[in-house]
Design an enzyme around this catalytic site. Structure first.
Site, PDB file in Angstrom:
ATOM      1  N   ASP A   1       0.878  -1.162   0.000  1.00 58.56           N
ATOM      2  CA  ASP A   1       0.000   0.000   0.000  1.00 58.56           C
ATOM      3  C   ASP A   1       0.919   1.216   0.000  1.00 58.56           C
ATOM      4  OD1 ASP A   1      -1.652   2.116   0.606  1.00 58.56           O
ATOM      5  OD2 ASP A   1      -2.369   1.318   2.515  1.00 58.56           O
TER       6      ASP A   1
ATOM      7  N   LYS B   1       2.541  11.271  -3.421  1.00 61.79           N
ATOM      8  CA  LYS B   1       1.520  10.581  -4.202  1.00 61.79           C
ATOM      9  C   LYS B   1       0.637  11.568  -4.962  1.00 61.79           C
ATOM     10  CE  LYS B   1      -1.862   6.895  -3.430  1.00 61.79           C
ATOM     11  NZ  LYS B   1      -2.340   5.982  -2.392  1.00 61.79           N
TER      12      LYS B   1
ATOM     13  N   GLU C   1      -7.161   0.410  -4.523  1.00 62.40           N
ATOM     14  CA  GLU C   1      -7.168   0.316  -3.059  1.00 62.40           C
ATOM     15  C   GLU C   1      -8.495  -0.212  -2.502  1.00 62.40           C
ATOM     16  OE1 GLU C   1      -5.953   4.273  -2.048  1.00 62.40           O
ATOM     17  OE2 GLU C   1      -3.947   3.912  -2.841  1.00 62.40           O
TER      18      GLU C   1
ATOM     19  N   ASP D   1     -12.764   5.372   3.038  1.00 68.59           N
ATOM     20  CA  ASP D   1     -11.332   5.439   3.334  1.00 68.59           C
ATOM     21  C   ASP D   1     -10.964   6.840   3.799  1.00 68.59           C
ATOM     22  OD1 ASP D   1      -8.569   5.590   3.296  1.00 68.59           O
ATOM     23  OD2 ASP D   1      -8.324   4.617   1.353  1.00 68.59           O
TER      24      ASP D   1
END
Ligand code: AMP
Length: 614
Positions: free
Chosen positions: A11, A72, A171, A193
């Protein structure tokens, strides 16, 4: 069959990253002996060496310009797209070649891929220490909304870190896999999330063997960091009440406040109230106070409510209501906050899945996927995506994509093609896979011929080509001429035809050449289109005389010359502009012919031409 090699799951998160794999006793996050699984996705450089993780995070406030976080957010994005985000980042980012950006760390500058690679390297080192052996392969997760460029950038980061990225998965899909929801075969899953700096909601539909992402929504600037910030602000307010002269805005004070705020927040996930101490000897501050969960809830409620707005929008986009959702999965450290859990449960009307550590659930899902890809067991069919676009060669050596990269299998696509030469009785189909605009730059997968088409004028046969990729990634291409019902078929196995190295190389090349390619491709397309337009006008010329005035006909002739001139040039935009002018002039003719239904190929051409303008 037992797994012969370990393919770890990673991850690669905005705030934190970690790896997991499947052991005899089940899936688990990989912790180095005596260490932690989680590597904060923060890095800095000292004396030419990278410092990644916790140590780098510690100095985020004191050395803001040399400490890189949230890489990211930069992955696969160019400077223009990043403008808004860059204004908020303390480190320097500048535009580099080919629309890439580079991040300044001290005197040096690095691409986001290289920076992510350093985080991956650290995660890989942790995994190797935990497993006691070298690791070469990984499944890496990305947000469901990541586009191809962002996925490519992630893949490149893996390569730079010395990892073969065997698969990139979404994800939310990984989280659902971790909970074994893929074994249910059918149902709707909402993955909520809430991490440190981002929020995502994904609505997944499980049909048989695959998860389809029906909709995603979120806020790239919302997360536990905001909770910390409002708590810190409340503490500042309280300090000021007692010590009005005290300013707590310098980097050191800010860092301390944020740190205490986070600890306090975490405490309040387990207890109803807690105490905190703010000690800043330099300022003569030694402040003690209590904090309870109601105060916390009051401060963070607006953030939690705003996540529900995203949930509503995602559900609406998926055409579903909360009652349709079969399972709710929580991901991200901030879903440990009791208020978040309560509000999510109330919203969806059912308790969410929380048994797996929300920081680890995505990595665990990726680890399970890696285990399966390495030959490990789990009794269901693999999830899979198409790594590179699939399509056929069309006129001028262009690559016509029928299925784009990252489409989940099984999938099917069809498209209509026609002949370019009168009385053509066979059509060759060359099947290719790749990301470039011309077949010469793609990988040939096979070819076949559709024979026995009755002689017809060019443009009249309607050949429907169907690409079908089954759950095992096997492609079957079939073609049928609809007027004569002639059929041909071929089975192709694309994913076995390309090594991962080749995919990586092609991906990199495609990125480098994307702009040149696009120009060339457009030029060829527009030239072909111009030829077809001329053919159509020639055929319709007789009728045109009865529909259009002499003046109008003369205008068309003049414009045809202009188009001809532009086809000799190298500028697709100029050519398109001339074509559009011609299209305008011939529109009355096209409309008249459309209603007559006599020259079907011309009709088709115009229909196509208009569709192409959308
Ligand atoms: P992630 O981005 O998923 O790693 O989540 C990190 C965020 O989760 C940070 O804002 C943490 O402060 C927060 N977090 C981690 N553990 C807890 C906890 N027990 N209670 C509340 N927030 C937490």
């Amino acid at each position: 069959m037992e797994a012969v090699e370990t393919i770890i799951g990673i991850d690669l998160g905005t705030t934190n990253s970690l790896a997991a794999t499947v052991f005899e006793h089940g899936p688990e996050a990989l912790r180095p002996p005596g260490g932690e699984a989680i590597v904060p996705s923060v890095l800095t450089r000292r004396e030419g060496r990278w410092i990644v993780g916790r140590e780098a995070r510690e100095q985020r406030t004191t050395h803001p310009q040399e400490t890189v976080f949230s890489v990211k957010r930069l992955m696969g994005r160019d400077a223009q797209e990043l403008q808004a985000a860059l204004a908020r980042l303390p480190y320097r980012v500048e535009a580099a070649q080919r629309g890439l950006v580079k991040v300044h760390v001290g005197e040096e500058a690095f691409t986001p891929q290289e920076l992510s690679a350093e985080i991956l390297r650290e995660v890989k080192r942790n995994a190797e220490a935990a497993l006691g052996k070298a690791v070469h392969k990984a499944v890496i997760t990305v947000p469901a909304y990541f586009d191809d460029a962002q996925r490519q950038a992630t893949r490149a980061a893996g390569r730079i870190a010395g990892l073969e990225v065997v698969r990139i998965i979404n994800e939310p899909t990984a989280a659902a896999i971790a909970y074994g929801l893929d074994e249910r075969k059918k149902g709707l899953v909402a993955v909520y999330d809430l991490g440190g700096g981002t929020f995502d909601i994904s609505i997944l539909e499980l049909t048989g063997t695959v998860f389809k992402v029906l909709a995603t929504h979120g806020d790239t600037e919302l997360g536990g960091d905001d909770f910390d910030e409002v708590i810190a602000e409340e503490m500042r307010r309280r300090v000021r009440e007692k010590h009005p002269e005290m300013v707590l805005d310098d980097p050191l004070s800010r860092q301390l406040l944020r740190k205490i705020a986070e600890l306090l927040k975490i405490d309040l996930s387990r207890a109803l109230d807690t105490e905190y101490t703010l000690e800043l000897p330099g300022k003569g501050l030694d402040f003690k106070d209590g904090f309870n969960v109601e105060t916390l809830n009051g401060l963070i409620a607006p953030f939690v409510d705003s996540t529900l707005e995203s949930c509503r929008l995602a559900l609406a986009a998926a055409g579903k209501s909360t009652a349709d959702i079969d399972e709710v999965v929580l991901v991200g450290g901030s879903t440990r906050v009791p208020l978040v859990r309560r509000i999510v449960e109330e919203f969806f009307g059912k308790p969410p899945n929380v048994s797996i550590n929300p920081d680890e659930v995505v990595a665990v899902g990726a680890g399970i996927q890696g285990h399966l890809l390495a030959g490990g067991r789990r009794d269901y069919v693999l999830l899979d995506v198409i790594p590179l676009a699939l399509g056929i060669e069309t006129l001028g050596g262009t690559f016509s994509k029928l299925i784009t990269a990252n489409t989940t299998v099984p999938t099917q696509a069809n498209e209509l093609f026609t002949t370019y030469v009168d009385n053509q009785t066979g059509v060759d189909f060359n099947i290719f896979q790749g990301e470039r605009e011309f077949v010469k730059d793609c990988r040939s997968l096979g070819r076949f011929r559709l024979k026995g088409i009755p002689p017809m004028p060019a443009g009249l046969p309607k050949v429907e080509v169907t690409f079908l990729v089954d759950a095992n990634g096997i492609l079957t291409v079939s073609a049928i001429e609809q007027r004569s019902v002639m059929e041909a078929q071929i089975e192709v196995i694309p994913s076995h035809g390309l090594t991962n190295d080749e995919i990586d190389r092609i991906m990199e090349e495609s990125f480098e050449h994307a702009l040149d390619d696009l120009n060339q491709r457009q030029l060829v397309d527009f030239r072909n289109m111009a030829k077809a337009v001329f053919r159509g006008i020639d055929k319709a010329w007789k009728q045109a005389r009865s529909i259009l005035s002499e003046g109008e006909l003369a205008q068309i002739r003049v414009q045809m010359e202009q188009v001809k001139k532009a086809t000799g040039g190298e500028d697709p935009v100029a050519l398109k502009a001339e074509m559009d002018k011609l299209g305008e002039l011939t529109r009355p003719l096209a409309d008249a012919i459309m209603s007559q239904a006599a020259l079907s190929e011309l009709r088709e051409f115009f229909a196509e031409h208009r569709a192409g303008e959308d």
